[in-house]
Design an enzyme around this catalytic site. Structure first.
Site, PDB file in Angstrom:
ATOM      1  N   SER A  90      41.167  38.303  30.267  1.00  7.69           N
ATOM      2  CA  SER A  90      40.765  39.691  30.530  1.00  7.69           C
ATOM      3  C   SER A  90      41.918  40.656  30.300  1.00  7.69           C
ATOM      4  CB  SER A  90      40.233  39.816  31.959  1.00  7.69           C
ATOM      5  OG  SER A  90      39.130  38.962  32.170  1.00  7.69           O
ATOM      6  N   TYR A  97      38.620  45.820  34.713  1.00  8.92           N
ATOM      7  CA  TYR A  97      37.634  45.455  35.730  1.00  8.92           C
ATOM      8  C   TYR A  97      37.722  43.956  36.027  1.00  8.92           C
ATOM      9  CZ  TYR A  97      33.079  45.230  38.097  1.00  8.92           C
ATOM     10  OH  TYR A  97      32.077  45.035  39.019  1.00  8.92           O
ATOM     11  N   CYS A  98      37.672  43.134  34.982  1.00 11.51           N
ATOM     12  CA  CYS A  98      37.727  41.685  35.184  1.00 11.51           C
ATOM     13  C   CYS A  98      39.104  41.229  35.661  1.00 11.51           C
ATOM     14  CB  CYS A  98      37.335  40.965  33.904  1.00 11.51           C
ATOM     15  SG  CYS A  98      35.585  41.159  33.468  1.00 11.51           S
ATOM     16  N   VAL A  99      40.154  41.919  35.249  1.00  7.24           N
ATOM     17  CA  VAL A  99      41.483  41.594  35.767  1.00  7.24           C
ATOM     18  C   VAL A  99      41.517  41.788  37.278  1.00  7.24           C
ATOM     19  CG1 VAL A  99      43.908  42.280  35.784  1.00  7.24           C
ATOM     20  CG2 VAL A  99      42.699  42.067  33.609  1.00  7.24           C
ATOM     21  N   HIS A 102      39.164  38.926  39.070  1.00  8.07           N
ATOM     22  CA  HIS A 102      39.645  37.542  39.020  1.00  8.07           C
ATOM     23  C   HIS A 102      41.103  37.426  39.436  1.00  8.07           C
ATOM     24  CE1 HIS A 102      35.835  36.142  37.589  1.00  8.07           C
ATOM     25  NE2 HIS A 102      35.781  37.258  36.885  1.00  8.07           N
TER      26      HIS A 102
END
Length: 366
Positions: A90, A97-99, A102
């Site tokens: 990501s 957003y995904c960073v 997760h």
């Protein structure tokens, strides 16, 4: 707990989705309801990156299937390694957003471990020609390639439909760190509870595994998941994107060097100029999604919707299916770069997550 957390957070979380109107949990029926039930149980909440697919139920099932079977299902690699790959892929794709999601989950599961740096470096460079397989072997290698390909897909979709963070945009910058720690703590119980392998496969019918996804066949549940998901997404793309558009995107992706074109989106308009005018909006959307998803903006989406019969309503079924197809086309290309030539099945038997991390690291290449 997952269902309660989802019902408490769903209205605000789903309100962050742009361009389409996701199905609300209380209104879910049929395949959408079945997927939502699994997401709430196994992920811990109704994640907006999954739920945004709900206007297209088969794309929803496909997204959930590859995410669940690669990242959440019990396997040789373990959840910590999977979350690390998810975060680093990501980051490489500029998907903040995904960073956030997760990265917060990873920090809640385990402290930073310098022995995982080779894995992090591989994941960050996974969308690079010649990246090669991950620094582990056996089933763990197949699982981590599956996570990388899943997030090559998800990052593109998220960049189109969501903002920069799962946190409310009005949250002061100084509160972001504590809020992400709370988010990670909420996700920890579900993240520590591995899902039963193969539990999502009944959502979609069986399908042959495409040649470019042959690496997934080394772990049966992953071969089944990617075969079924790829078939569903291909069907959606065929419904929403004319053959010349799909051929153009496939040609561009096959010659892609892993670097997003740009800096602006004019390259996509130039590439689409040879097509009939009615097909150009779809071509621009698909090209940008596949190769530079951060360049998809409201104008690109609006032109696609205006040129697509029946797409004026905010449900957005055609938009989801078109974006899903383009994102998976690019993700499959990245998978060909980061998968090992062969995947020998020599992984140790399943064990508690911390034990799997230790045994895996002993076999890590340096």
């Amino acid at each position: 707990m997952g269902r309660l957390l989802s019902r408490m957070t769903a209205p605000g979380a789903l309100a962050q989705v742009r361009h389409v109107r996701p199905v609300r949990p209380g209104a879910a029926r049929g395949l959408v309801a079945r997927v939502y039930e699994q997401v709430e149980r196994d992920f811990g909440m109704l994640a907006p990156p999954v739920a945004l697919h709900s206007p297209a139920p088969r794309a929803l099932a496909a997204c959930w299937m590859v995410l669940r079977e690669s990242l959440l299902a019990a396997g040789a690699a373990g959840r910590v390694a999977g979350e690390l790959v998810a975060r680093e892929v990501s980051a490489g794709n500029a998907c903040p957003y995904c960073v956030d999601v997760h990265g917060a989950t990873l920090r809640a599961l385990a402290p930073a471990d310098p022995r995982l740096r080779p894995l992090a470096a591989w994941a960050r460079a996974s969308a690079t020609p010649g990246a090669g397989g991950p620094p582990v072997t056996g089933e763990a290698a197949v699982e981590l390639v599956a996570v990388a390909v899943t997030f090559q897909y998800l990052n593109r979709v998220v960049n189109v439909f969501l903002g920069d963070s799962p946190l409310p945009p009005e949250l002061p910058s100084g509160a972001r760190g504590p809020a992400l720690r709370v988010f990670g703590a909420l996700m920890r119980p579900a993240a520590r509870r591995a899902a039963a392998p193969g539990g999502s496969l009944g959502l979609l019918p069986g399908a042959p595994l495409p040649d470019d996804l042959a690496w997934a066949g080394g772990v049966p549940r992953l071969g089944e998941a990617f075969a079924r998901a790829a078939a569903a997404i291909e069907d959606g793309g065929a419904r929403r994107l004319p053959v010349p558009v799909r051929e153009l995107v496939a040609e561009r992706v096959s010659g892609w060097d892993g670097v997003p074109p740009g800096p602006g989106g004019g390259w996509a308009a130039r590439a689409a100029a040879a097509l009939p005018p009615a097909q150009r909006p779809a071509a621009r959307l698909a090209l940008l999604t596949a190769l530079a998803s951060h360049q998809v903006d409201r104008r690109v989406v609006g032109e696609f919707q205006a040129a697509t019969p029946g797409e004026a309503a905010p449900a957005g079924t055609a938009l989801v299916e078109a974006v899903s197809w383009a994102a998976m086309t690019a993700a499959r290309r990245a998978g060909a770069w980061c998968a090992p030539p062969t995947a020998p099945l020599t992984a140790p038997p399943a064990a508690p997550d911390s034990d799997r991390i230790d045994s895996r690291l002993k076999g890590t290449r340096t």
